[in-house]
Enzyme design. Structure first.
Site: not given
Length: 640
Positions: A313, A512, A516
């Site tokens: 990410d 995080d 996600d």
């Protein structure tokens, strides 16, 4: 593992050492002065060390039909006693318990770092009630309670400082080497230590919801016994037990010598085979803990060794998650960049908008100048701010906001701003006394260790991929800066899930945020940021990066491969040693006593080989990676 459990384990550990010491003395007396006693002293070792083995084997076999190494060892002990080999029986029991103690010592050493978290759990708290301090158990703290923390005390709950300032040692939770300055409005975390000043705080999380307790739960879930390869070794052990009985009966039938059959039972025990995998996994878990990575699932490292692609990410994972001013441009040719930055930060100092706060924070980090006093301030949600500072009427915000205030923007200035927008930056326009003076470009900068981490992954044969919900310009700019070739921008959670399904090779997802979590759960291995990451993301992951940096990710990949190599070596060595000992026992070249020595020497060798993983170091250093990349980031910032 609570304090009571730890004390119980320590008591058992001391008892095992005592029994081994007494058994060792008894075996020495049995070897050198057996006639001095009415009964063979070896029976002390048989009772103290052998009885627990026989009891465990019988209970497991009767209650669960669990055919494991203890069944074979118990049979060898009983057979040795029946044929009068008391010393051999005592030695087998003694050496088996010695191997078990070495395994426990290796496990305890591997988990020593993470057990510090348990010891950090605060016992008491100072409640503020009617202006008075009331000491009470920390377990009684609830969200909303007001607490006072004195210098040197452990903070009893997660919360926000409401009065006072201090410096807090957060090393064990975040890995920061220096205490962190805290003031009113800052967050503090359970288990960290207040070093200097006294402060009052309001609890936001407590008990099982606190940061410390969450980390403790992660530690407790790191169970090496869950690994697939451990279950495979257990299944092999079951077949080996059956094979040992068959081989012993065959040799007895052919040679007519029962002592050879008993020796085969002794050397055929698959202890080293069973120890080969869990000791390596536990040692690897201990190694990762020292590098700030907690393992939630026992088989995560086995799966990590199979991964060929690592997806990241962007915001909060590859980047710091907070915007910084990366460039200041002036249009009038007279005002300095530092002067424009000071005026913009002065106008934003009363703003509650994240970008406004970012401007002020960036100015304070990069300039020693004080901010001008604000005479009047107005905030226009979604547009910008206007502030009067002495003779300067300063407007900061979007181009539409400036034009709405009657300020004309030149085409050249708009093109200049567009170049920053193409790089994924956010642009704040600044006008003074009705004239456009310049712009500030803000961006979410890469983490200091991000570029070096990507390079190290590539060097390890891992393909880095960027999966982000951010727009394409920002994604491509970050990817180019870090050296990531494959970029997927504008991803919704379902798009990240689809990537996991469609990718032909196995993927590790690192993220995080709540968005996600599905990908972290779906991926072959999920890694979550432990500090900045959401609780949902952490719960969905297999590994947790406690220090909120990705510099140690390459070490995790390389260690997982090294662990699997160690497991394969252990298994191969164990099987070869067992087969060689069986042949020697069949030929009568080994007795039960020497057979026990050879077999258990193999078990000790496997444990010691696995223990080497505790201090194993990869070629990638998280600290050096961070330092190198930090220099690159600082060099990229324009001087003010």
């Amino acid at each position: 593992m609570n304090k009571k459990d730890m004390l119980s384990l320590w008591h058992d550990f001391k008892t095992d050492i005592t029994f081994l010491f007494l058994s060792g003395l008894a075996l020495l007396f049995s070897m050198f002065a057996p006639q001095a006693f009415p009964a063979d002293p070896a029976w002390v070792a048989i009772v103290l060390c052998g009885f627990p083995i026989v009891k465990g084997a019988v209970v497991g076999l009767v209650t669960e039909f669990d055919i494991k190494a203890d069944v074979l060892v118990a049979t060898a002990l009983i057979a040795s006693v029946i044929i009068g080999e008391d010393f051999a029986a005592g030695e087998v029991a003694f050496i088996m318990q010695l191997g078990s103690l070495l395994e426990e010592a290796t496990t305890a050493r591997a988990r020593a770092g993470i057990e510090k978290l348990v010891n950090l759990t605060p016992r008491t708290a100072r409640f503020l009630k009617d202006g008075k301090e009331v000491p009470a158990p920390a377990d009684d703290v609830r969200a909303g309670d007001r607490l006072r923390v004195l210098p040197g005390e452990t903070i009893p709950a997660d919360g926000i400082i409401i009065r006072g300032e201090s410096s807090v040692d957060q090393a064990l939770l975040t890995g920061e080497s220096l205490p962190v300055d805290k003031k009113e409005g800052d967050e503090v975390y359970s288990g960290t230590v207040n070093r200097f000043g006294t402060f009052d705080m309001e609890a936001t999380k407590s008990g099982e919801n606190s940061s410390l307790q969450r980390m403790i739960r992660l530690v407790q879930s790191a169970d090496a016994g869950k690994a697939k390869v451990v279950r495979l070794a257990d299944r092999w052990a079951t077949w080996i037990v059956a094979g040992a009985f068959a081989a012993a009966l065959a040799v007895w039938f052919v040679t007519g010598e029962i002592i050879r059959a008993v020796t085969i039972l002794v050397v055929f025990c698959p202890c080293s085979l069973v120890l080969a995998t869990p000791t390596a996994i536990v040692a690897a878990i201990g190694n990762l803990t020292q590098h700030g990575i907690l393992v939630r699932e026992g088989d995560a490292l086995e799966r990590l060794a199979e991964v060929k692609t690592c997806a990241f990410d962007k915001t909060g994972t590859l980047t710091c998650g907070t915007p910084k001013v990366t460039a200041v441009r002036v249009f009038d040719g007279v005002t300095s960049e530092d002067g424009l930055f000071r005026l913009a930060a002065g106008a934003e100092q009363r703003s509650e908008h994240p970008l406004g706060r970012a401007v002020v924070q960036s100015f304070r980090e990069r300039s020693a100048s004080s901010l001008p006093a604000v005479d009047s301030f107005h905030m226009f949600p979604g547009k910008g701010v206007r502030a009067l500072m002495g003779k300067d009427d300063v407007i900061a915000g979007s181009p539409a906001f400036l034009e709405g205030e009657g300020i004309t923007l030149e085409e050249e200035a708009l093109r200049h701003a567009a170049s920053f927008l193409d790089e994924g930056c956010t642009v704040i326009w600044v006008a003074v006394n009705g004239k456009p003076l310049g712009i500030l470009a803000l961006a979410d900068l890469p983490r200091p260790d991000a570029a070096a981490t990507v390079r190290a992954l590539k060097d390890s044969g891992i393909t880095p991929v960027l999966l982000t919900g951010d727009h394409a310009n920002a994604a491509r700019h970050i990817a180019a800066a870090l050296g990531i070739d494959e970029v997927h921008a504008g991803c919704l959670p379902e798009d990240k899930l689809r990537f996991m399904d469609e990718r032909s090779d196995r993927v590790c997802m690192t993220g995080d945020g709540i968005n996600d979590a599905p990908a972290l759960k779906k991926a072959h291995v999920g890694m979550a940021m432990g500090g900045m990451g959401s609780d949902i993301a952490v719960d969905a992951a297999d590994l947790v990066l406690v220090r909120d940096g990705i510099g140690e990710v390459p070490h995790a990949f390389q260690l997982s491969r090294r662990m699997m190599s160690a497991i394969r070596f252990n298994l191969t060595f164990s099987m070869l040693l067992n087969f060689a000992a069986i042949i020697l026992a069949s030929l009568g070249l080994l007795t039960p006593v020497t057979g026990a020595l050879v077999h258990n020497a193999g078990s000790v060798a496997v444990i010691l080989h696995s223990a080497l993983l505790l201090k194993w170091k990869s070629g990638q250093s998280g600290s050096s990676a961070a330092a190198l990349s930090q220099n690159n980031v600082e060099n990229a910032l324009p001087p003010l």
